[in-house]
Design a protein around this motif. Structure first.
Motif, PDB file in Angstrom:
ATOM      1  N   TYR A 339      -2.602 -34.443  43.691  1.00  0.00           N
ATOM      2  CA  TYR A 339      -1.242 -33.917  43.745  1.00  0.00           C
ATOM      3  C   TYR A 339      -0.204 -34.947  43.299  1.00  0.00           C
ATOM      4  N   GLY A 340      -0.546 -36.230  43.375  1.00  0.00           N
ATOM      5  CA  GLY A 340       0.389 -37.259  42.958  1.00  0.00           C
ATOM      6  C   GLY A 340       0.343 -37.576  41.471  1.00  0.00           C
ATOM      7  N   LEU A 341      -0.609 -37.000  40.739  1.00  0.00           N
ATOM      8  CA  LEU A 341      -0.762 -37.322  39.323  1.00  0.00           C
ATOM      9  C   LEU A 341       0.337 -36.712  38.458  1.00  0.00           C
ATOM     10  N   ALA A 342       0.659 -35.448  38.719  1.00  0.00           N
ATOM     11  CA  ALA A 342       1.676 -34.735  37.938  1.00  0.00           C
ATOM     12  C   ALA A 342       2.337 -33.719  38.864  1.00  0.00           C
ATOM     13  N   PRO A 343       3.394 -34.123  39.568  1.00  0.00           N
ATOM     14  CA  PRO A 343       4.017 -33.246  40.568  1.00  0.00           C
ATOM     15  C   PRO A 343       4.449 -31.884  40.022  1.00  0.00           C
ATOM     16  N   GLU A 344       4.791 -31.834  38.744  1.00  0.00           N
ATOM     17  CA  GLU A 344       5.233 -30.558  38.160  1.00  0.00           C
ATOM     18  C   GLU A 344       4.077 -29.602  37.895  1.00  0.00           C
ATOM     19  N   ALA A 345       2.837 -30.065  38.075  1.00  0.00           N
ATOM     20  CA  ALA A 345       1.665 -29.239  37.752  1.00  0.00           C
ATOM     21  C   ALA A 345       0.708 -29.157  38.934  1.00  0.00           C
ATOM     22  N   ARG A 346       1.220 -29.193  40.146  1.00  0.00           N
ATOM     23  CA  ARG A 346       0.332 -29.262  41.315  1.00  0.00           C
ATOM     24  C   ARG A 346      -0.566 -28.032  41.442  1.00  0.00           C
ATOM     25  N   SER A 347      -0.057 -26.846  41.153  1.00  0.00           N
ATOM     26  CA  SER A 347      -0.899 -25.651  41.262  1.00  0.00           C
ATOM     27  C   SER A 347      -2.031 -25.685  40.253  1.00  0.00           C
ATOM     28  N   ARG A 348      -1.738 -26.145  39.041  1.00  0.00           N
ATOM     29  CA  ARG A 348      -2.788 -26.226  38.024  1.00  0.00           C
ATOM     30  C   ARG A 348      -3.800 -27.320  38.351  1.00  0.00           C
ATOM     31  N   LEU A 349      -3.325 -28.448  38.849  1.00  0.00           N
ATOM     32  CA  LEU A 349      -4.245 -29.508  39.267  1.00  0.00           C
ATOM     33  C   LEU A 349      -5.142 -29.031  40.409  1.00  0.00           C
ATOM     34  N   ASN A 350      -4.554 -28.298  41.344  1.00  0.00           N
ATOM     35  CA  ASN A 350      -5.331 -27.751  42.461  1.00  0.00           C
ATOM     36  C   ASN A 350      -6.376 -26.761  41.958  1.00  0.00           C
ATOM     37  N   ALA A 351      -5.989 -25.947  40.962  1.00  0.00           N
ATOM     38  CA  ALA A 351      -6.935 -24.977  40.401  1.00  0.00           C
ATOM     39  C   ALA A 351      -8.126 -25.684  39.772  1.00  0.00           C
ATOM     40  N   LEU A 352      -7.873 -26.773  39.053  1.00  0.00           N
ATOM     41  CA  LEU A 352      -8.964 -27.508  38.416  1.00  0.00           C
ATOM     42  C   LEU A 352      -9.861 -28.178  39.461  1.00  0.00           C
ATOM     43  N   LEU A 353      -9.244 -28.758  40.493  1.00  0.00           N
ATOM     44  CA  LEU A 353     -10.037 -29.400  41.540  1.00  0.00           C
ATOM     45  C   LEU A 353     -10.941 -28.394  42.240  1.00  0.00           C
ATOM     46  N   PHE A 354     -10.393 -27.244  42.603  1.00  0.00           N
ATOM     47  CA  PHE A 354     -11.196 -26.275  43.350  1.00  0.00           C
ATOM     48  C   PHE A 354     -12.164 -25.510  42.471  1.00  0.00           C
ATOM     49  N   THR A 355     -11.913 -25.461  41.172  1.00  0.00           N
ATOM     50  CA  THR A 355     -12.933 -24.909  40.274  1.00  0.00           C
ATOM     51  C   THR A 355     -14.167 -25.806  40.312  1.00  0.00           C
ATOM     52  N   GLY A 356     -13.947 -27.123  40.314  1.00  0.00           N
ATOM     53  CA  GLY A 356     -15.070 -28.045  40.427  1.00  0.00           C
ATOM     54  C   GLY A 356     -15.802 -27.905  41.749  1.00  0.00           C
ATOM     55  N   VAL A 357     -15.043 -27.760  42.846  1.00  0.00           N
ATOM     56  CA  VAL A 357     -15.661 -27.577  44.162  1.00  0.00           C
ATOM     57  C   VAL A 357     -16.470 -26.280  44.184  1.00  0.00           C
ATOM     58  N   PHE A 358     -15.900 -25.196  43.630  1.00  0.00           N
ATOM     59  CA  PHE A 358     -16.594 -23.912  43.616  1.00  0.00           C
ATOM     60  C   PHE A 358     -17.892 -23.999  42.812  1.00  0.00           C
ATOM     61  N   LEU A 359     -17.836 -24.656  41.654  1.00  0.00           N
ATOM     62  CA  LEU A 359     -19.049 -24.805  40.844  1.00  0.00           C
ATOM     63  C   LEU A 359     -20.102 -25.620  41.593  1.00  0.00           C
ATOM     64  N   GLY A 360     -19.655 -26.648  42.312  1.00  0.00           N
ATOM     65  CA  GLY A 360     -20.585 -27.425  43.119  1.00  0.00           C
ATOM     66  C   GLY A 360     -21.214 -26.602  44.218  1.00  0.00           C
ATOM     67  N   MET A 361     -20.401 -25.779  44.889  1.00  0.00           N
ATOM     68  CA  MET A 361     -20.919 -24.899  45.941  1.00  0.00           C
ATOM     69  C   MET A 361     -21.962 -23.931  45.381  1.00  0.00           C
ATOM     70  N   ALA A 362     -21.630 -23.306  44.246  1.00  0.00           N
ATOM     71  CA  ALA A 362     -22.557 -22.341  43.652  1.00  0.00           C
ATOM     72  C   ALA A 362     -23.856 -23.019  43.229  1.00  0.00           C
ATOM     73  N   SER A 363     -23.739 -24.191  42.620  1.00  0.00           N
ATOM     74  CA  SER A 363     -24.933 -24.926  42.198  1.00  0.00           C
ATOM     75  C   SER A 363     -25.762 -25.362  43.398  1.00  0.00           C
ATOM     76  N   GLY A 364     -25.076 -25.812  44.448  1.00  0.00           N
ATOM     77  CA  GLY A 364     -25.786 -26.243  45.643  1.00  0.00           C
ATOM     78  C   GLY A 364     -26.560 -25.119  46.296  1.00  0.00           C
ATOM     79  N   GLY A 365     -25.971 -23.919  46.333  1.00  0.00           N
ATOM     80  CA  GLY A 365     -26.674 -22.779  46.899  1.00  0.00           C
ATOM     81  C   GLY A 365     -27.937 -22.447  46.124  1.00  0.00           C
TER      82      GLY A 365
END
Length: 397
Positions: A339-365
């Protein structure tokens, strides 16, 4: 109520009114819980609708698919529109989708409702960046940590709640209660949330294209996504195979497997601590420590063959607390960093972070199921240790 008014309000917790933080935490928890309610109820749903278990298994699949699509296609809108309005609209549509699920008369209708639930449950990914926007910079990690506690408890306790409600009142009642909880959540957020000005005027296609630019231009974002995604592989491998292992090895039912979610919830209480530590020590340092803790928790599972049978269930509980503590702490640390990398793009940064988490969850399952089938529970433990080790190596680069 404007952001200026929020800043002038009486401060109670980390620079924000306590009621606002509680409302944000509840909003994140109740919304994300919506994508997990169906999982323990599949047998009851199958009997109620007269559908096969295989066909009914598409209910959580479509919910997860909707959530993944929502993260990529809807979460970035938080940078383009007033977050308050976006959160309230998506919350009301989520309540309507859950109601639609409760009254579904056949499986195709329920599948459509499940897809809509997944899409709208991404309101949780609007709430967390909103907390980061509203929090003073010096307390951002602590505030995000408290809101993430609500989200993580929603994930971990939703299965326990739905299993109990479905057993006593039926699956339709669970979806109905979920819809009611989201309505109450929406009213609380409507009362407490201030308006938040958009941070970009990009048109929707350009907004989505900007995700690629953020990914390429932010090496710390990529490192955070890789590290948290790898940690999610081990996390998901454990939780997705635990019930099967307990049933085949001990003859225990889903209620016992669900009870382990309470142990995991104890680990989720780490989120506020991790946020405060990130504010004081720095996100990089806390992320490394957190991943090391998770690695230790997974490593405890390798003691299984050395212990008497009576000690295995306590070992699983302790391991769940430890690695959940590490996983949640790492997630909050990475969020604070991102969130500190680009304050004007926090929603997009969050989307990218959680896309990675989701892919990890799916792969782990998926990988956890293969490991359990090929090498037993020690295969799952080994997978989790290797994934956490790779995560730590990524963070130490």
């Amino acid at each position: 109520m404007s952001t200026t008014h929020i800043n002038a309000a009486v401060r109670h917790t980390h620079g924000l009114p306590t009621r606002l933080i509680v409302s944000l935490a509840a909003g994140a928890g109740f919304s994300v819980a919506s994508i997990y309610y169906s999982q323990p109820m599949l047998g009851v749903i199958s009997g109620g609708l007269g559908s096969s278990e295989q066909a009914t298994g598409m209910v959580p699949t479509l919910t997860q698919l909707g959530y993944a699509l929502g993260i990529l296609l809807l979460a970035p809108l938080g940078d383009r529109f007033d977050r308050r309005r976006l959160i309230l609209v998506k919350s009301l549509v989520l309540a309507a989708a859950l109601t639609f699920a409760a009254v579904s008369g056949n499986l195709p209708t329920l599948l459509l409702a499940s897809l809509l639930v997944g899409l709208m449950a991404t309101v949780a990914q609007d709430v967390v960046p909103a907390a980061a926007v509203l929090a003073p910079e010096a307390h951002r990690g602590a505030v995000v940590g408290k809101v993430m506690t609500g989200l993580l408890l929603g994930i971990l306790l939703s299965r326990v709640a739905s299993g109990l409600v479905a057993e006593w009142l039926g699956w339709r009642a669970m979806f109905g209660l979920a819809a009611a909880s989201v309505v109450v959540m929406t009213l609380a957020l409507a009362r407490e949330l201030p308006h938040m000005a958009p941070t970009t005027k990009l048109a929707y296609p350009a907004l989505l294209r900007s995700l690629y630019g953020l990914w390429k231009g932010q090496p710390q974002l990529r490192r955070s996504v890789y590290a948290q995604g790898l940690l999610a592989v081990g996390f998901s491998a454990f939780w997705s195979t635990l019930a099967v292992m307990l049933h085949t090895r001990y003859g225990l039912g889903s209620a016992v497997a669900g009870a382990f979610g309470i142990a995991g919830a104890a680990g989720a209480l780490a989120a506020p601590l991790a946020g405060r530590w990130a504010d004081k020590l720095g996100s990089h340092a806390v992320a490394r420590i957190a991943i090391l803790i998770a690695l230790g928790g997974f490593g405890l599972l390798l003691l299984d063959p050395l212990l008497p049978r009576v000690a295995i269930l306590p070992l699983l509980a302790v391991s769940a607390v430890v690695f959940d503590f590490g996983f949640q702490s790492a997630l909050v640390s990475h969020q604070t960093l991102v969130y500190g990398l680009a304050p004007e793009a926090r929603s997009r940064l969050n989307a990218l972070l959680f896309t990675g988490v989701f892919l990890g969850m799916a792969s782990g399952g998926a990988l956890g199921a293969v490991a359990l089938a090929q090498w037993g529970w020690m295969g799952v433990a080994g997978l989790a240790v290797v994934a956490a080790g790779a995560s730590l190596a990524q963070r130490l680069r």
